[in-house]
Scaffold this active site. Sequence first.
Site, mmCIF file in Angstrom:
data_model
loop_
_atom_site.group_PDB
_atom_site.id
_atom_site.type_symbol
_atom_site.label_atom_id
_atom_site.label_comp_id
_atom_site.label_asym_id
_atom_site.label_seq_id
_atom_site.Cartn_x
_atom_site.Cartn_y
_atom_site.Cartn_z
ATOM 1 N N SER A 62 0.808 -1.226 0.000
ATOM 2 C CA SER A 62 0.000 0.000 0.000
ATOM 3 C C SER A 62 0.841 1.276 0.000
ATOM 4 O O SER A 62 0.323 2.359 -0.222
ATOM 5 C CB SER A 62 -0.957 0.023 1.195
ATOM 6 O OG SER A 62 -0.256 0.246 2.393
ATOM 7 N N LYS A 99 1.400 4.453 6.887
ATOM 8 C CA LYS A 99 0.715 5.311 5.921
ATOM 9 C C LYS A 99 1.274 6.727 6.024
ATOM 10 O O LYS A 99 1.943 7.084 6.989
ATOM 11 C CB LYS A 99 -0.801 5.375 6.185
ATOM 12 C CG LYS A 99 -1.530 4.054 6.068
ATOM 13 C CD LYS A 99 -1.681 3.607 4.638
ATOM 14 C CE LYS A 99 -2.465 2.329 4.510
ATOM 15 N NZ LYS A 99 -1.726 1.118 4.787
#
Length: 141
Positions: A62, A99
């Site tokens: 991701s 993230k």
Amino acid sequence: MALERITPLPSDEGILLPIFAEPVAAGFPSPAAGYEENELNLHDYCVRRPSATFFLRVTGDSMRDARIHDGDVLVVDRAEEPCHGSIVIASIDNEFTVKQLQLRPYPCLMPLNPAFSPIRFDPDSLQIWGVVTFTVMSHAP
């Protein structure tokens, strides 16, 4: 994306590796000076605050557009102040993820791969465990 904590081996001196004084060209080749400047201890280079730093191994993709790939090792500093745009290790409802922290125009954890959706969060449910300061990746086949 799962995270695996990596504990460095205890060492008083660490492992010293040679570092060359001349930088290497990423474009056209340049003549090499051919001498070593000093020795480099990667722990000293990557870890500013040893008591606040830990290492994690990444699984998943991701964050591929941030050049963080499956199998990479992250150096995470808990004392670093997270800000808009920081790559962070965060916990939401006891689930860990790496993230990019986005604070504007709305708070979310942004994956840096278009195949994944941003994670909106209630600020009261988010815990930032640290800021990623370095990524160690392998280029071996």
